[in-house]
Motif scaffolding. Structure first.
Motif, PDB file in Angstrom:
ATOM      1  N   ALA A 202     -93.478 -83.326  -0.156  1.00 20.92           N
ATOM      2  CA  ALA A 202     -94.679 -82.500  -0.301  1.00 20.92           C
ATOM      3  C   ALA A 202     -94.886 -82.095  -1.752  1.00 20.92           C
ATOM      4  CB  ALA A 202     -94.573 -81.263   0.589  1.00 20.92           C
ATOM      5  N   SER A 203     -93.802 -81.733  -2.433  1.00 18.07           N
ATOM      6  CA  SER A 203     -93.884 -81.401  -3.856  1.00 18.07           C
ATOM      7  C   SER A 203     -94.454 -82.569  -4.658  1.00 18.07           C
ATOM      8  CB  SER A 203     -92.494 -81.035  -4.381  1.00 18.07           C
ATOM      9  OG  SER A 203     -92.456 -81.013  -5.793  1.00 18.07           O
TER      10      SER A 203
ATOM     11  N   LEU B  86     -92.273 -75.926  -4.048  1.00 16.89           N
ATOM     12  CA  LEU B  86     -91.780 -76.806  -2.996  1.00 16.89           C
ATOM     13  C   LEU B  86     -90.532 -77.567  -3.442  1.00 16.89           C
ATOM     14  CD1 LEU B  86     -95.228 -78.122  -1.745  1.00 16.89           C
ATOM     15  CD2 LEU B  86     -93.602 -76.758  -0.402  1.00 16.89           C
TER      16      LEU B  86
ATOM     17  N   VAL C  32     -98.240 -83.106  -3.928  1.00 16.53           N
ATOM     18  CA  VAL C  32     -99.093 -82.122  -4.601  1.00 16.53           C
ATOM     19  C   VAL C  32     -99.271 -82.502  -6.068  1.00 16.53           C
ATOM     20  CG1 VAL C  32     -99.219 -79.725  -5.383  1.00 16.53           C
ATOM     21  CG2 VAL C  32     -98.592 -80.230  -3.023  1.00 16.53           C
TER      22      VAL C  32
ATOM     23  N   LEU D  69     -97.404 -74.699  -7.246  1.00 19.41           N
ATOM     24  CA  LEU D  69     -97.058 -74.842  -5.833  1.00 19.41           C
ATOM     25  C   LEU D  69     -96.098 -76.015  -5.645  1.00 19.41           C
ATOM     26  CD1 LEU D  69     -97.444 -73.989  -2.879  1.00 19.41           C
ATOM     27  CD2 LEU D  69     -99.340 -75.625  -2.753  1.00 19.41           C
TER      28      LEU D  69
ATOM     29  N   ALA E 252     -99.616 -75.515   1.202  1.00 14.19           N
ATOM     30  CA  ALA E 252     -98.309 -76.090   1.535  1.00 14.19           C
ATOM     31  C   ALA E 252     -98.127 -76.141   3.044  1.00 14.19           C
ATOM     32  CB  ALA E 252     -97.197 -75.280   0.888  1.00 14.19           C
TER      33      ALA E 252
END
Length: 222
Positions: free
Chosen positions: A85-86, A138, A89, A134, A43
């Motif tokens: 970002a979430s 986020l 991913v 992860l 992250a």
């Protein structure tokens, strides 16, 4: 107070670092330290780069609405970058993409961690599962960060902007499903394929990348 885009990006990046650093509360025992650092490492790497385009649109909307200090816009911009970002991913897991922004995608980084440690069972399964959670973390941090932005402005404006942020997250999830679904459809009906592609662009890209960040910034600005 007007900021240049480079100055604003610095503020957003400082907020992003603070958000990830704040997760030290997860470390409750000495053993927790290593898993905590290895879990957050992909992250940190992902958040260390990016154009901050959506955050910039938040600033634009905010500055069109108010001349107040830009802290709410920077915090909301950080929230949207965390959400992005979430989504990245999770998107890389869905697409089995090996890289993101020139670095190993999160699921690949976790797979490599498993392989290098000679752990038990499947490295790829561990990589995918770890990346999914992860991405979930986020997403949770994005919501927390936007609540902080909403608390910096008047209650009515903050609540309105937060509802819009939540709606944005919901719409992008639907757009992602439309994207996945479109990949599985036969191409013998071109009009349906075109309509499907445009629907994906509206829900997953146009609204999320441009329109809604502008609206959210303006709402924060009253």
């Amino acid at each position: 107070m007007d900021l240049t885009l480079p100055e604003f990006r610095v503020l957003v990046e400082e907020r992003l670092t603070q958000s990830i650093d704040s997760l030290t509360w997860l470390v409750q025992e000495e053993f927790d330290q290593v898993p905590h650092e290895e879990f957050l490492a992909p992250a940190r790497l992902l958040l260390s780069s990016g154009k901050r385009t959506r955050a910039a649109f938040v600033l634009a909307g905010y500055q069109l609405a108010t001349t107040s200090a830009c802290d709410p816009a920077a915090t909301a911009g950080s929230a949207i970058e965390l959400y992005q970002a979430s989504a990245l991913v999770h998107d890389d897991v869905i697409d089995d993409s090996p890289t993101r922004r020139g670095n190993p995608a999160a699921h690949v980084a976790f797979t490599n961690l498993h392989t290098e440690g000679r752990w038990l069972y499947s490295p790829a399964d561990f990589g995918r599962a770890s990346a999914i959670v992860l991405g979930d973390l986020l997403l949770s941090e994005a919501s927390k960060e936007f609540q902080a932005a909403a608390a910096m402005v008047a209650p009515r404006e903050g609540a309105t902007a937060f509802r819009q942020f939540q709606s944005m997250c919901t719409e992008v999830a639907f757009g992602q499903y439309l994207d996945i679904r479109a990949e599985q459809q036969p191409l013998d009906r071109s009009q349906d394929a075109i309509a499907s592609a445009l629907s994906v662009l509206r829900h997953k890209s146009a609204n999320y990348s441009v329109q809604l960040p502008l609206v959210i910034g303006a709402q924060l600005g009253g």
